[in-house]
Design a protein around this motif. Structure first.
Motif, short mmCIF file in Angstrom:
data_model
loop_
_atom_site.label_atom_id
_atom_site.label_comp_id
_atom_site.label_asym_id
_atom_site.label_seq_id
_atom_site.Cartn_x
_atom_site.Cartn_y
_atom_site.Cartn_z
N ASP A 1 0.82 -1.21 0.00
CA ASP A 1 0.00 0.00 0.00
C ASP A 1 0.86 1.26 0.00
N ALA A 2 1.93 1.27 0.80
CA ALA A 2 2.81 2.44 0.86
C ALA A 2 3.47 2.67 -0.50
N ALA A 3 3.91 1.61 -1.15
CA ALA A 3 4.56 1.74 -2.46
C ALA A 3 3.56 2.21 -3.52
N ALA A 4 2.34 1.72 -3.46
CA ALA A 4 1.32 2.12 -4.43
C ALA A 4 1.03 3.61 -4.33
N VAL A 5 0.93 4.11 -3.11
CA VAL A 5 0.70 5.55 -2.90
C VAL A 5 1.89 6.34 -3.43
N ALA A 6 3.10 5.88 -3.12
CA ALA A 6 4.30 6.58 -3.56
C ALA A 6 4.40 6.63 -5.08
N LEU A 7 4.06 5.55 -5.75
CA LEU A 7 4.15 5.51 -7.20
C LEU A 7 3.12 6.40 -7.88
N ARG A 8 2.05 6.72 -7.18
CA ARG A 8 1.03 7.62 -7.73
C ARG A 8 1.31 9.09 -7.42
N LEU A 9 2.13 9.36 -6.41
CA LEU A 9 2.35 10.72 -5.91
C LEU A 9 2.74 11.70 -7.01
N TRP A 10 3.77 11.40 -7.78
CA TRP A 10 4.29 12.34 -8.78
C TRP A 10 3.25 12.61 -9.86
N GLY A 11 2.64 11.57 -10.38
CA GLY A 11 1.66 11.74 -11.45
C GLY A 11 0.39 12.46 -11.00
N GLU A 12 -0.08 12.15 -9.81
CA GLU A 12 -1.32 12.77 -9.32
C GLU A 12 -1.14 14.25 -9.02
N HIS A 13 0.07 14.67 -8.69
CA HIS A 13 0.30 16.08 -8.37
C HIS A 13 0.99 16.84 -9.50
N LEU B 1 12.55 4.00 -6.19
CA LEU B 1 11.62 3.99 -5.07
C LEU B 1 12.19 3.07 -4.00
N GLU B 2 12.28 3.60 -2.78
CA GLU B 2 12.65 2.78 -1.64
C GLU B 2 11.59 2.99 -0.58
N VAL B 3 11.07 1.89 -0.06
CA VAL B 3 10.09 1.92 1.01
C VAL B 3 10.59 0.98 2.09
N ILE B 4 10.87 1.52 3.27
CA ILE B 4 11.35 0.70 4.38
C ILE B 4 10.51 1.00 5.62
N ASP B 5 10.39 0.01 6.48
CA ASP B 5 9.60 0.24 7.69
C ASP B 5 10.40 1.09 8.68
N ARG B 6 9.69 1.57 9.67
CA ARG B 6 10.29 2.49 10.64
C ARG B 6 11.46 1.86 11.38
N GLU B 7 11.30 0.61 11.76
CA GLU B 7 12.36 -0.09 12.50
C GLU B 7 13.63 -0.20 11.65
N THR B 8 13.49 -0.54 10.39
CA THR B 8 14.66 -0.64 9.50
C THR B 8 15.32 0.71 9.31
N TYR B 9 14.51 1.76 9.15
CA TYR B 9 15.05 3.11 9.00
C TYR B 9 15.91 3.48 10.21
N HIS B 10 15.37 3.27 11.40
CA HIS B 10 16.10 3.64 12.62
C HIS B 10 17.32 2.74 12.84
#
Length: 154
Positions: free
Chosen positions: A99-111, A125-134
């Motif tokens: 779901d997070a990746a789908a939203v991200a992939l639409r962001l540029w085109g929709e705006h 595109l990179e999508v990582i969870d909060r734990e991995t980020y920290h």
């Protein structure tokens, strides 16, 4: 033309849509099945880095567009840009990575029109969870914390 016997499900999942009607995104946790009950997935935070690039554009126009995007999408943390590419980083709340990746992939085109974004394409595109980020930050590698917040040149 493919023929389907009456009452048989089509390959598209068995649902009919009117012309132009959009499909709803759904997610299923890998390896799990739900029998008679809805999944109890709670939204999680995902760190998203979206990279775009294309033909050279005036720097002032790119900056103005990214500032408008940040205004339209208030969860943006930081954007870095040059005349032919940009990187956008933000936190997204979603049930899962899909779901997070789908939203991200639409962001540029929709705006693209409302923020007058350059006609660039998504190249990363990179999508990582909060734990991995920290964990990456604590180990001294990965994306540095998004400070200062805002729109900045590379």
């Amino acid at each position: 033309m493919r023929r389907v016997r009456p009452g048989a499900a089509s390959r598209g999942g068995g649902t009919s849509r009117a012309a132009g009607e959009e499909r709803t995104l759904t997610s299923v946790a890998a390896g799990e099945t739900y029998q008679g009950e809805e999944p109890k997935d709670l939204p999680r935070l995902w760190h998203v880095t979206l990279s775009v690039s294309g033909d050279e554009a005036p720097l002032n126009d790119v900056r103005r567009s990214l500032e408008q995007l940040a205004h339209d999408h208030p969860f943006l943390l930081t954007s870095r840009y040059a005349g032919d590419h940009a990187e956008i980083r933000y936190w997204e709340e979603a049930r899962d990575l899909h779901d997070a990746a789908a939203v991200a992939l639409r962001l540029w085109g929709e705006h693209r029109q409302t923020a007058k974004l350059p006609p660039w394409e998504i190249v990363g595109l990179e999508v990582i969870d909060r734990e991995t980020y920290h964990q990456r930050i604590a180990e001294g590698y990965g994306p540095q914390p998004a400070t200062p917040v805002g729109v900045h040149p590379f």
